[in-house]
Design a protein around this motif. Structure first.
Motif, mmCIF file in Angstrom:
data_model
loop_
_atom_site.group_PDB
_atom_site.id
_atom_site.type_symbol
_atom_site.label_atom_id
_atom_site.label_comp_id
_atom_site.label_asym_id
_atom_site.label_seq_id
_atom_site.Cartn_x
_atom_site.Cartn_y
_atom_site.Cartn_z
ATOM 1 N N CYS B 19 48.282 83.596 38.756
ATOM 2 C CA CYS B 19 49.977 84.101 38.173
ATOM 3 C C CYS B 19 49.903 85.619 37.768
ATOM 4 C CB CYS B 19 49.906 83.143 36.867
ATOM 5 S SG CYS B 19 50.235 81.700 37.154
ATOM 6 N N SER B 35 60.692 84.782 37.947
ATOM 7 C CA SER B 35 59.572 83.724 37.827
ATOM 8 C C SER B 35 60.153 82.585 37.014
ATOM 9 C CB SER B 35 58.526 84.429 37.288
ATOM 10 O OG SER B 35 58.556 84.525 35.915
ATOM 11 N N THR B 197 52.514 80.170 43.852
ATOM 12 C CA THR B 197 51.781 80.062 42.866
ATOM 13 C C THR B 197 52.406 79.127 41.547
ATOM 14 O OG1 THR B 197 51.230 82.373 43.070
ATOM 15 C CG2 THR B 197 50.283 81.814 41.165
ATOM 16 N N THR B 198 53.783 79.249 41.509
ATOM 17 C CA THR B 198 54.237 78.670 40.553
ATOM 18 C C THR B 198 54.168 77.235 40.550
ATOM 19 O OG1 THR B 198 56.067 80.362 40.234
ATOM 20 C CG2 THR B 198 56.359 78.455 39.061
ATOM 21 N N VAL B 210 53.962 78.572 33.052
ATOM 22 C CA VAL B 210 53.621 79.316 34.207
ATOM 23 C C VAL B 210 54.361 80.816 34.159
ATOM 24 C CG1 VAL B 210 54.158 79.681 36.692
ATOM 25 C CG2 VAL B 210 53.606 77.563 36.039
ATOM 26 N N THR B 214 52.510 84.382 33.915
ATOM 27 C CA THR B 214 52.862 85.381 34.846
ATOM 28 C C THR B 214 53.361 86.647 34.089
ATOM 29 O OG1 THR B 214 53.603 83.648 36.318
ATOM 30 C CG2 THR B 214 54.386 86.000 36.818
#
Lengths: 375, 386
Positions: B19, B35, B197-198, B210, B214
């Motif tokens: 992240c 994000s 990634t999330t 997340v 991040t």
């Protein structure tokens, strides 16, 4: 269920009436204050603050050990305000930008809230169940006293808004000027931020943490499309918000397994989409129509000026020419020729065209800023 | 430590690293909130993907969700381009709508879907080791470890391959496109990595945390350094530190692991925010305070220089003439005395030789900015350093 049956139910059924009233009031106050948030470019403040309220709820529960919604909301209010002012100080005191500050506070406060909530759940206290309703909201748990409370907060907001209307408006559009006039902009800023926080906290119980930001934003964003006047925008946003609440509650009550919060948000989104497309001044549809009209006008002008170039070499400007001459020029169609004829700029005879007096004059001055008058 | 504990910490660390890397670029590009938007908006993608695959850690699900993430970015940019609302409003309109659709989809199919919004939003790291991946009949470790590990390897290789391009396009988009890198491709590439990634991480830590993993390490690192490479390493380090310490905090309190990791990130950020050497609140406030006093001192010295009359130079006169409060006047006087700028005889202040020279230099500096004249004074004063 028909509409009339639903309306009848609305008056007879206590739960439905309470929820409808509650969501309507909530929608109205959110729309009203949301207008300020949107115009101040603080759209996502609502998202950050609604998440930041969570640890406050948990701490209030930990301290009092009771699930009284007023104390929990007070806790939420305090931690929401704390979040709002921390965001402000991150933006002003460091080089981090507002998006980073909002995202930070949102996720960090929410994380602390989660930690506390899961910690509470492990406590030997049977009272804690249902705290997580604040996460997603449960309109069904609204009581008449909650609605009264909302109504009181809304009227206080409305009162203060009317009292400081001039100042808020000035602050919104020109903070520096407001400062030079001698108004205490820190106070005004804090006041409006506190009201936005209060509105968000009010909505937590109904639509929950995640969707609260849309309640604040959507009606205001929709209202913005219809007007350039602040007063009308606030009134419109309140109306849109209230209708989203009523319609959303109606839809979710009519079908099984539909939670109220998401439906209200989707109804508000429909308001936004409709406004984006159909608003007369800024809407996409009318913009496209205007765009096409301008393009057609430009083409007509081009055709006309091409004709002028041909006609000006003849002594008699109305000397007929064949349409074929226009062939090596792409700008004309049958339709545009007929349109020009309809505007009395040319005359069509068979496959010949000729400029009229009026057409010649107009073409001559087409790109002339200072039009000479003919008489 | 049992093997499950080690596995949980390993997953947490890898999630934190995976992240933190896109996070650095999102923070630098002022797109941190995208994000947040992606993490919420992927819900309908996950639900639809789940209907198709019936498996929460299937790769197909990740593709579905990543697609929804990119769709979100696309929609946000579309609305933004119409010019009807500002960018932040566009984000705030899109993700709640998509999230609502996801919630309704789940509620409508509650009977045949074993998918809980709580699970999606909050995640539960503690259960991650129980979902094992078996290859050819042998147990090779938790499934989420493999999923997020693969994502990390892809992210890392993309980062190393395109580091130069990313760097240029982040700090100077115009130069990047002039040099021939397409900013659009890089932008959507970064968004794809962020989405993937999330999605990979939500299973372990939940959608909202997340966002914490991040943004927080990158923001904290940004307060400490302005070098991109250092910032990357720092944010990875901070992420890993918070992941491990968060795990043990959760272990001690018997609470949510994801929540504790985010709380640790919060603690780390708060301490850096307050105590960072040059950008922290305390040092900024100290500097501002110092500068304020120095400006006052300069005003005072100029006043002394301009007035030969005793009446104007009386210590008590400061309050009347320059409108200073007692404590303020006292601290200015003390500073001036400490630096041997003035001498006070019978409450009458007068400039010393040093004070005279200093004031003259200061006037010169203020009027024509001749840097050389004050090289000496810079040692004593903050004021002339910046």
């Amino acid at each position: 269920m028909t509409i009339s049956e639903y309306i009848e139910l609305l008056f007879n059924d206590y739960t439905l009436r309470t929820i409808t009233l509650g969501t309507a009031i909530l929608g109205a106050v959110c729309g009203m204050l949301g207008s300020f948030a949107v115009l101040r470019k603080q759209s996502l403040l609502g998202d950050a603050i609604s998440h930041a309220a969570l640890p406050g709820i948990a701490v209030a529960f930990l301290i009092t050990g009771a699930k009284d919604s007023n104390t929990l909301l007070l806790g939420a209010l305090i931690s929401g305000l704390l979040g709002a002012f921390w965001i402000k100080s991150i933006i002003t005191k460091t080089h981090l930008k507002s998006d980073t500050a909002l995202g930070l506070i949102l996720s960090l406060f929410f994380g602390v809230g989660m930690l506390l909530l899961t910690f509470i759940q492990k406590q030997p206290n049977a009272n804690q169940a249902g705290l997580d309703k604040y996460l997603f909201g449960q309109a069904a748990t609204l009581l008449e006293k909650d609605v009264w409370f909302m109504a009181i907060v809304t009227s206080v907001c409305l009162g203060v808004l009317l009292l400081f209307w001039k100042e808020f408006k000035l602050l919104l559009f020109d903070p520096d000027y407001t400062k030079t006039l001698g108004f205490n902009i820190k106070f005004l800023d804090t006041l409006i931020t506190s009201f936005i926080v209060a509105a968000i906290i009010l909505g937590l119980q109904t639509v929950g943490v995640v969707l609260m930001s849309a309640m604040l934003l959507a009606p205001a964003a929709a209202a913005r499309q219809w007007t350039n006047s602040l007063a009308i925008m606030v009134a419109l946003a309140a109306t849109f918000g209230a209708f989203s609440g009523v319609i959303g509650t109606g839809i979710s009550a009519s079908y099984p397994n539909l939670s109220t919060g998401p439906v209200i948000v989707l109804v508000a989104s429909v308001f936004v989409i409709v406004s984006f497309i159909f608003s007369p001044g800024r809407g996409l549809l009318f913009k496209e129509i205007r765009f096409r009209k301008n393009r057609n006008d430009l083409k007509l002008h081009k055709t006309l000026s091409f004709m002028y170039d041909i006609a000006k070499n003849h002594d008699d400007i109305s000397h007929p020419h064949t349409v074929k001459i226009l062939n090596n020029f792409q700008g004309y169609t049958k339709k545009s020729l007929h349109k020009l004829e309809k505007e009395n700029l040319i005359v069509l005879i068979g496959s010949n065209w000729s400029l009229t007096e009026e057409g010649f004059f107009k073409a001559k001055n087409l790109y002339n800023q200072h039009i000479e008058t003919n008489d | 430590m049992t093997s499950a504990q080690i596995e949980i910490q390993l997953i947490a660390c890898i999630v934190a690293i995976a992240c933190a890397i896109p996070g650095v670029f999102l923070v630098l590009r002022k797109m941190a909130l995208i994000s947040d938007a992606i993490s919420h908006a992927i819900l309908p993608g996950i639900v639809v993907g789940f209907f198709v695959t019936h498996d929460l850690s299937s790769p197909l699900l990740i593709i579905f969700a990543a697609f929804t993430g990119i769709l979100t970015v696309f929609l946000v940019e579309f609305i933004q381009k119409t010019g009807l609302v500002k960018e932040d409003t566009a984000i705030g309109l899109i993700f709640p709508a998509l999230f609502s659709i996801g919630v309704i989809l789940i509620a409508q199919n509650a009977n045949d879907v074993h998918l809980d919004i709580d699970a999606v939003l909050l995640g539960e790291l503690a259960f991650a080791p129980f979902d094992r991946l078996e290859l050819f009949g042998t147990d090779v470790g938790p499934k989420s470890l493999w999923v997020i590990g693969t994502i990390l390897i892809i992210t890392l290789s993309l980062l190393i391959t395109f580091f130069k391009e990313l760097k240029v396009s982040t700090f100077d988009a115009g130069l990047a496109s002039a040099l021939g890198f397409s900013p659009v491709v890089l932008h959507y590439g970064l968004m794809t990595v962020a989405s993937v990634t999330t999605v990979g991480a939500f299973d372990a830590v939940g959608a909202i945390l997340v966002v914490a993993l991040t943004i927080a390490p990158a923001a904290t690192a940004y307060l400490l350094t302005k070098d991109l490479k250092k910032m990357l390493f720092l944010s990875v380090g901070l992420g890993v530190f918070s992941a491990i310490s968060g795990y043990w905090l959760a272990h001690g309190l018997d609470a949510s692991i994801a929540g504790s990791i985010a709380s640790m990130l919060g603690v780390v950020f708060l301490s850096v925010f307050l105590f960072a050497p040059s950008t922290g609140m305390i040092s900024v406030m100290y500097k501002q305070q110092r500068q304020k006093i120095e400006v006052l001192l300069l005003t005072f010295l100029l006043h002394l220089k301009n007035h030969k009359e005793k009446k104007e130079r009386h210590v008590n006169h400061l309050g009347e003439h320059i409108n200073w409060q007692k404590s303020q006047a006292k601290s200015v006087l003390e500073l001036a005395l400490k630096n041997n700028m003035i001498v006070i005889n019978d409450d009458i202040a007068s400039l010393t030789e040093k004070g005279n020279v200093f004031t003259e230099n200061a006037i010169n500096y203020i009027t024509d900015h001749s840097e050389e004249a004050i090289e000496e004074m810079k040692k004593d004063f903050f004021l002339f350093r910046g």
